[in-house]
Design a protein around this motif. Structure first.
Motif, PDB file in Angstrom:
ATOM      1  N   ALA A 100      -4.427  11.766  12.793  1.00 33.79           N
ATOM      2  CA  ALA A 100      -4.212  11.298  11.415  1.00 33.79           C
ATOM      3  C   ALA A 100      -4.641   9.844  11.254  1.00 33.79           C
ATOM      4  O   ALA A 100      -5.255   9.474  10.244  1.00 33.79           O
ATOM      5  CB  ALA A 100      -2.750  11.473  11.024  1.00 33.79           C
ATOM      6  N   SER A 101      -4.358   9.024  12.255  1.00 34.79           N
ATOM      7  CA  SER A 101      -4.721   7.605  12.191  1.00 34.79           C
ATOM      8  C   SER A 101      -6.233   7.411  12.230  1.00 34.79           C
ATOM      9  O   SER A 101      -6.780   6.557  11.515  1.00 34.79           O
ATOM     10  CB  SER A 101      -4.074   6.841  13.349  1.00 34.79           C
ATOM     11  OG  SER A 101      -2.677   6.929  13.263  1.00 34.79           O
ATOM     12  N   ILE A 102      -6.899   8.185  13.049  1.00 33.80           N
ATOM     13  CA  ILE A 102      -8.362   8.085  13.130  1.00 33.80           C
ATOM     14  C   ILE A 102      -8.991   8.469  11.792  1.00 33.80           C
ATOM     15  O   ILE A 102      -9.905   7.790  11.304  1.00 33.80           O
ATOM     16  CB  ILE A 102      -8.902   8.943  14.296  1.00 33.80           C
ATOM     17  CG1 ILE A 102      -8.529   8.297  15.624  1.00 33.80           C
ATOM     18  CG2 ILE A 102     -10.408   9.154  14.176  1.00 33.80           C
ATOM     19  CD1 ILE A 102      -8.744   9.172  16.840  1.00 33.80           C
ATOM     20  N   TRP A 103      -8.505   9.547  11.172  1.00 34.76           N
ATOM     21  CA  TRP A 103      -9.052   9.940   9.875  1.00 34.76           C
ATOM     22  C   TRP A 103      -8.727   8.917   8.794  1.00 34.76           C
ATOM     23  O   TRP A 103      -9.533   8.694   7.885  1.00 34.76           O
ATOM     24  CB  TRP A 103      -8.592  11.344   9.492  1.00 34.76           C
ATOM     25  CG  TRP A 103      -9.542  12.343  10.065  1.00 34.76           C
ATOM     26  CD1 TRP A 103      -9.397  13.054  11.212  1.00 34.76           C
ATOM     27  CD2 TRP A 103     -10.810  12.707   9.529  1.00 34.76           C
ATOM     28  NE1 TRP A 103     -10.499  13.836  11.428  1.00 34.76           N
ATOM     29  CE2 TRP A 103     -11.381  13.650  10.405  1.00 34.76           C
ATOM     30  CE3 TRP A 103     -11.530  12.340   8.399  1.00 34.76           C
ATOM     31  CZ2 TRP A 103     -12.636  14.221  10.184  1.00 34.76           C
ATOM     32  CZ3 TRP A 103     -12.770  12.906   8.171  1.00 34.76           C
ATOM     33  CH2 TRP A 103     -13.308  13.830   9.058  1.00 34.76           C
ATOM     34  N   THR A 104      -7.591   8.258   8.894  1.00 37.98           N
ATOM     35  CA  THR A 104      -7.288   7.175   7.953  1.00 37.98           C
ATOM     36  C   THR A 104      -8.268   6.030   8.150  1.00 37.98           C
ATOM     37  O   THR A 104      -8.772   5.457   7.175  1.00 37.98           O
ATOM     38  CB  THR A 104      -5.833   6.683   8.144  1.00 37.98           C
ATOM     39  OG1 THR A 104      -4.953   7.787   7.968  1.00 37.98           O
ATOM     40  CG2 THR A 104      -5.490   5.579   7.159  1.00 37.98           C
ATOM     41  N   GLY A 105      -8.574   5.725   9.410  1.00 43.50           N
ATOM     42  CA  GLY A 105      -9.577   4.703   9.696  1.00 43.50           C
ATOM     43  C   GLY A 105     -10.952   5.061   9.151  1.00 43.50           C
ATOM     44  O   GLY A 105     -11.673   4.201   8.624  1.00 43.50           O
ATOM     45  N   GLY A 155      -9.259  12.421   3.947  1.00 43.45           N
ATOM     46  CA  GLY A 155      -8.382  12.056   5.062  1.00 43.45           C
ATOM     47  C   GLY A 155      -7.485  13.191   5.508  1.00 43.45           C
ATOM     48  O   GLY A 155      -7.359  13.469   6.702  1.00 43.45           O
ATOM     49  N   PHE A 156      -6.866  13.872   4.560  1.00 41.08           N
ATOM     50  CA  PHE A 156      -5.913  14.927   4.898  1.00 41.08           C
ATOM     51  C   PHE A 156      -6.619  16.155   5.468  1.00 41.08           C
ATOM     52  O   PHE A 156      -6.274  16.644   6.546  1.00 41.08           O
ATOM     53  CB  PHE A 156      -5.083  15.307   3.667  1.00 41.08           C
ATOM     54  CG  PHE A 156      -3.985  16.278   3.974  1.00 41.08           C
ATOM     55  CD1 PHE A 156      -2.810  15.842   4.554  1.00 41.08           C
ATOM     56  CD2 PHE A 156      -4.126  17.624   3.703  1.00 41.08           C
ATOM     57  CE1 PHE A 156      -1.788  16.736   4.859  1.00 41.08           C
ATOM     58  CE2 PHE A 156      -3.123  18.529   3.996  1.00 41.08           C
ATOM     59  CZ  PHE A 156      -1.947  18.075   4.581  1.00 41.08           C
ATOM     60  N   ILE A 157      -7.611  16.652   4.764  1.00 41.02           N
ATOM     61  CA  ILE A 157      -8.307  17.858   5.223  1.00 41.02           C
ATOM     62  C   ILE A 157      -9.074  17.591   6.514  1.00 41.02           C
ATOM     63  O   ILE A 157      -9.119  18.441   7.404  1.00 41.02           O
ATOM     64  CB  ILE A 157      -9.218  18.412   4.105  1.00 41.02           C
ATOM     65  CG1 ILE A 157      -8.350  18.913   2.956  1.00 41.02           C
ATOM     66  CG2 ILE A 157     -10.115  19.525   4.623  1.00 41.02           C
ATOM     67  CD1 ILE A 157      -9.104  19.283   1.698  1.00 41.02           C
ATOM     68  N   GLY A 158      -9.643  16.407   6.637  1.00 43.13           N
ATOM     69  CA  GLY A 158     -10.329  16.051   7.874  1.00 43.13           C
ATOM     70  C   GLY A 158      -9.394  16.063   9.071  1.00 43.13           C
ATOM     71  O   GLY A 158      -9.715  16.602  10.134  1.00 43.13           O
ATOM     72  N   ALA A 159      -8.211  15.477   8.902  1.00 45.35           N
ATOM     73  CA  ALA A 159      -7.230  15.421   9.994  1.00 45.35           C
ATOM     74  C   ALA A 159      -6.732  16.811  10.363  1.00 45.35           C
ATOM     75  O   ALA A 159      -6.658  17.173  11.544  1.00 45.35           O
ATOM     76  CB  ALA A 159      -6.061  14.515   9.605  1.00 45.35           C
TER      77      ALA A 159
END
Length: 124
Positions: A107-112, A9-13
C-alpha cells in the motif's frame, strides 16, 4: 480527479497483492486452534491489511489536498483504523506479522507511485 488518484492507488495495491498471493502461495499460520474460519487464499501478503492501508493512505492524500485545519486529525484517524485491521489479522491468527508488514509495504509503495505521478504532472 480525486477519484482517479484514489483508484490508481487502491486498485494498484490490491491487484499487486493478489498477484503476489498467487505467485508466493504461503500457507496460513497453524499455531493454535483457529479463532475463525480460515480464508481459502494464501497468506502472503495480507489483502485485508493492504486494502485498509491503501484506503487510509489514499484518503489521507486526498484530505491533505483540501484546505482544512483538520488534515492531521483525519489522516491519523484513517491510519489508526488501518493499524487496527493489521493487528486484528494477527490476533485472529490468519496472518503472520510478515504478511501484515508486506501488506503495509504494498500500500505504501502504491501511495508513493501516486505521489510521484502527481508531482511529475501526469496526474493533475
Amino acid at each position: 480527479m480525486a477519484a482517479i488518484v484514489f483508484n490508481i492507488g487502491f486498485i494498484g495495491a490490491v491487484s499487486t497483492t493478489y498477484i503476489m498471493k498467487s505467485l508466493i502461495e504461503r500457507p496460513r499460520p497453524e499455531l493454535f486452534e483457529n479463532m475463525t474460519t480460515m480464508p481459502y487464499d494464501s497468506s502472503y501478503p495480507s489483502a485485508h491489511t493492504t486494502q485498509a492501508f491503501a484506503f487510509a493512505l489514499m484518503l489521507s492524500l486526498l484530505v491533505y489536498s483540501l484546505d482544512t485545519s483538520f488534515k492531521t486529525s483525519f489522516a491519523s484517524l484513517f491510519l489508526s483504523f488501518a493499524v487496527m485491521v493489521g493487528i486484528s489479522r494477527m490476533y485472529l491468527q490468519v496472518h503472520f506479522p510478515s504478511d501484515v508488514i508486506a501488506g503495509v509495504l504494498v500500500a505504501s509503495i502504491w501511495t508513493g507511485i501516486v505521489i510521484y505521478l502527481i508531482n511529475s504532472g501526469v496526474l493533475r
